[in-house]
Design an enzyme around this catalytic site. Structure first.
Site, PDB file in Angstrom:
ATOM      1  N   GLY A 205       0.847  -1.190   0.000  1.00  0.00           N
ATOM      2  CA  GLY A 205       0.000   0.000   0.000  1.00  0.00           C
ATOM      3  C   GLY A 205       0.878   1.234   0.000  1.00  0.00           C
ATOM      4  O   GLY A 205       2.111   1.138   0.083  1.00  0.00           O
TER       5      GLY A 205
ATOM      6  N   GLY B  55       5.542   7.531   0.916  1.00  0.00           N
ATOM      7  CA  GLY B  55       6.061   6.526   0.006  1.00  0.00           C
ATOM      8  C   GLY B  55       5.226   5.269   0.071  1.00  0.00           C
ATOM      9  O   GLY B  55       4.072   5.303   0.491  1.00  0.00           O
TER      10      GLY B  55
ATOM     11  N   ASP C 252      -1.142  10.898  15.777  1.00  0.00           N
ATOM     12  CA  ASP C 252      -1.906  10.548  14.573  1.00  0.00           C
ATOM     13  C   ASP C 252      -2.583   9.185  14.745  1.00  0.00           C
ATOM     14  O   ASP C 252      -2.526   8.321  13.865  1.00  0.00           O
ATOM     15  CB  ASP C 252      -0.992  10.566  13.340  1.00  0.00           C
ATOM     16  CG  ASP C 252      -1.781  10.738  12.046  1.00  0.00           C
ATOM     17  OD1 ASP C 252      -2.954  11.181  12.106  1.00  0.00           O
ATOM     18  OD2 ASP C 252      -1.233  10.428  10.980  1.00  0.00           O
TER      19      ASP C 252
HETATM   20  O1  3AM Z   1      -3.023   0.540   1.773  1.00  0.00           O
HETATM   21  P1  3AM Z   1      -3.417  -0.525   2.736  1.00  0.00           P
HETATM   22  O2  3AM Z   1      -4.276  -0.069   3.873  1.00  0.00           O
HETATM   23  O3  3AM Z   1      -3.892  -1.787   2.110  1.00  0.00           O
HETATM   24  O4  3AM Z   1      -1.596  -2.049   5.710  1.00  0.00           O
HETATM   25  C1  3AM Z   1      -0.791  -0.927   5.405  1.00  0.00           C
HETATM   26  C2  3AM Z   1      -1.349  -0.088   4.302  1.00  0.00           C
HETATM   27  O5  3AM Z   1      -2.038  -0.932   3.426  1.00  0.00           O
HETATM   28  C3  3AM Z   1       0.529  -1.390   4.824  1.00  0.00           C
HETATM   29  O6  3AM Z   1       0.970  -0.363   3.977  1.00  0.00           O
HETATM   30  C4  3AM Z   1      -0.119   0.436   3.576  1.00  0.00           C
HETATM   31  C5  3AM Z   1       0.211   1.900   3.835  1.00  0.00           C
HETATM   32  O7  3AM Z   1       0.409   2.113   5.196  1.00  0.00           O
HETATM   33  N1  3AM Z   1       1.513  -1.577   5.874  1.00  0.00           N
HETATM   34  C6  3AM Z   1       2.178  -0.592   6.548  1.00  0.00           C
HETATM   35  N2  3AM Z   1       3.002  -1.150   7.435  1.00  0.00           N
HETATM   36  C7  3AM Z   1       2.845  -2.489   7.331  1.00  0.00           C
HETATM   37  C8  3AM Z   1       3.417  -3.596   8.026  1.00  0.00           C
HETATM   38  N3  3AM Z   1       4.337  -3.435   8.977  1.00  0.00           N
HETATM   39  C9  3AM Z   1       1.892  -2.760   6.346  1.00  0.00           C
HETATM   40  N4  3AM Z   1       1.505  -4.010   6.012  1.00  0.00           N
HETATM   41  C10 3AM Z   1       2.101  -5.019   6.702  1.00  0.00           C
HETATM   42  N5  3AM Z   1       3.021  -4.828   7.672  1.00  0.00           N
END
Ligand code: 3AM
Length: 420
Positions: free
Chosen positions: A147, A152, A259
């Site tokens: 995502g 980024g 946040d």
């Molecule tokens: O855009 P979506 O909501 O599908 O779940 C988080 C989000 O997905 C994923 O990255 C996107 C933007 O934040 N994400 C962030 N950190 C993560 C992590 N540690 C992660 N997914 C899995 N593990």
């Protein structure tokens, strides 16, 4: 005989499961329809996951924030949008309160007259001093993009030497702000290890990008789960308890998250719930006991943040209360309103109310009331809320595992034909 009993039990189980699945799918489709056709919306349908905001001091806000006019509808199961359009001049806003090590008293600071290149170099030096030396492109094999956030994209990756799945957040260093946020994010995650905080693994500077490796949370965000399913009150209690444990830990170390929202809460397939996204955190110190920058995501912001007053860790409790409303009602209050209107409503309306209070238990209503006190002194702390009966009676976190599996199933169906 035993065979017939087993067959009857199996039939009953599959009927019950099908009914449950159909109910959840219906709720999901209803929600999708509700999001596509907002009632009483004045600003068109706003994206469900609102961008975070960092602003200089409150008096500058009226000049710098552009009202978010009608924003395009967020398609069901689409990528959430996050941050940067609203983050302007944020480095200077975040710097005095940023969670990284505070500058030593009397330490030289960048003066406005200082050469921009010199300031840039100083910031990069700071970043270089906290990241690891090495080549992450040979250490990790990037798999799919998970995502995008404000700074980024996040990728699923494999640690080539251990085979461990990890998540890598690539933060592009475009402006001064990104460096501050990257330093903040790395330092808070690295220095605050806790069961309810996403685990930091490593970080690198790769050309104009920071790569932050962290534990992979396969369940995705709470926002994603809420887009798929409604939660029962026992499950909401469990999520609140896990978030409160993380917040209590941060607050005991004088760190304010700033946040808290469903999009910044990650879920594991084992039912674990962890706070993420620490780029906007603030570190309080004995010299600086309060913050005043207007930072956060509008619908989740506490009234004292909106008013530009000095504030402390309890702003996170207000945001958690709004996240509680998200879990109870499916979305945060005022989320479909233009940003300036959101600020007006938060200032003038007092605590947001449940749309149908009688549909919910006295316990959850009281919990939300304790979080959503406009007066910071009357608002409960994370430690106090951990003793609230709604929280103590929440289900064990492990019970959320089944919920996350169901949410994934609904999301998968959604990607198929159901939401086409
Ligand atoms: O855009 P979506 O909501 O599908 O779940 C988080 C989000 O997905 C994923 O990255 C996107 C933007 O934040 N994400 C962030 N950190 C993560 C992590 N540690 C992660 N997914 C899995 N593990």
């Amino acid at each position: 005989m035993i065979g017939r009993v087993c067959a009857a039990v199996c039939t009953a189980f599959s009927v019950a499961y099908s009914a449950y699945y159909v109910i959840q799918l219906t709720r999901h489709l209803t929600r999708g329809w509700r999001q596509a056709c907002p009632w009483g919306s004045t600003a068109g349908s706003a994206p469900r996951l609102a961008p975070s905001l960092v602003e200089e001091e409150a008096e500058e806000v009226q000049n710098t924030i552009k009202p978010a006019a009608a924003v395009p509808p967020r398609p069901e199961c689409a990528e959430p949008l996050d941050t940067p359009s609203a983050i302007q001049g944020a480095a200077s806003a975040a710097r005095p309160e940023a969670a990284g090590t505070p500058p030593a008293a009397g330490a030289p600071s960048s003066s406005p007259a200082q050469q921009p290149e010199r300031r840039e170099e100083q910031r990069l030096t700071r970043l270089r001093s906290i990241v690891s030396v090495g080549e992450p492109r040979s250490k990790y094999t990037l798999l799919e993009e998970l995502g995008r956030g404000g700074f980024g994209a996040v990728y699923k990756a494999l640690d080539a030497s251990t085979g461990q799945q990890v998540a890598i957040k690539k933060m592009t260093l475009r402006e001064e702000m990104s460096e501050e946020v990257a330093v903040n994010e790395i330092q808070v995650m690295r220095d605050n290890r806790n069961a309810n905080i996403v685990t930091y693994l490593d970080s690198y500077l790769v050309d104009a990008e920071v790569w932050l490796a962290m534990e992979f949370m396969e369940g995705g965000t709470l926002f994603d789960v809420l887009t798929a399913l409604y939660l029962e009150e026992g499950q909401i209690g469990a999520v609140c308890r896990e978030c409160l444990q993380g917040l209590h830990f941060l607050h005991s170390r004088q760190v304010i998250h700033r946040d808290v929202k469903s999009g910044n809460v990650l879920m594991g397939m084992d039912g674990s719930v962890k706070l993420a996204d620490f780029g906007l955190c603030a570190q309080l110190t004995p010299e600086r006991r309060k913050c005043s920058s207007r930072v956060g995501t509008p619908s989740w912001m506490a009234p004292e943040v909106v008013r530009g007053e000095a504030y402390g860790p309890k702003v996170d409790i207000w945001s958690l209360g709004i996240t509680g409303l998200e879990m109870v009602e499916g979305e945060a209050p005022y989320q479909r309103e233009a940003r300036l209107r959101v600020f007006d409503l938060i200032e003038s309306n007092g605590p947001p109310k449940l749309q149908n209070p009688r549909h919910h238990s006295a316990l959850v209503r009281d919990f939300l009331r304790c979080c959503l006190q406009a007066d910071e002194d009357r608002r409960w702390s994370a430690q106090e809320l951990l003793q609230h009966p709604f929280v103590t009676s929440g289900e064990p976190a492990s019970s959320l595992a089944a919920l996350i599996v169901s949410a994934k199933q609904v999301q998968e169906d959604c990607r198929g034909d159901a939401c086409a």
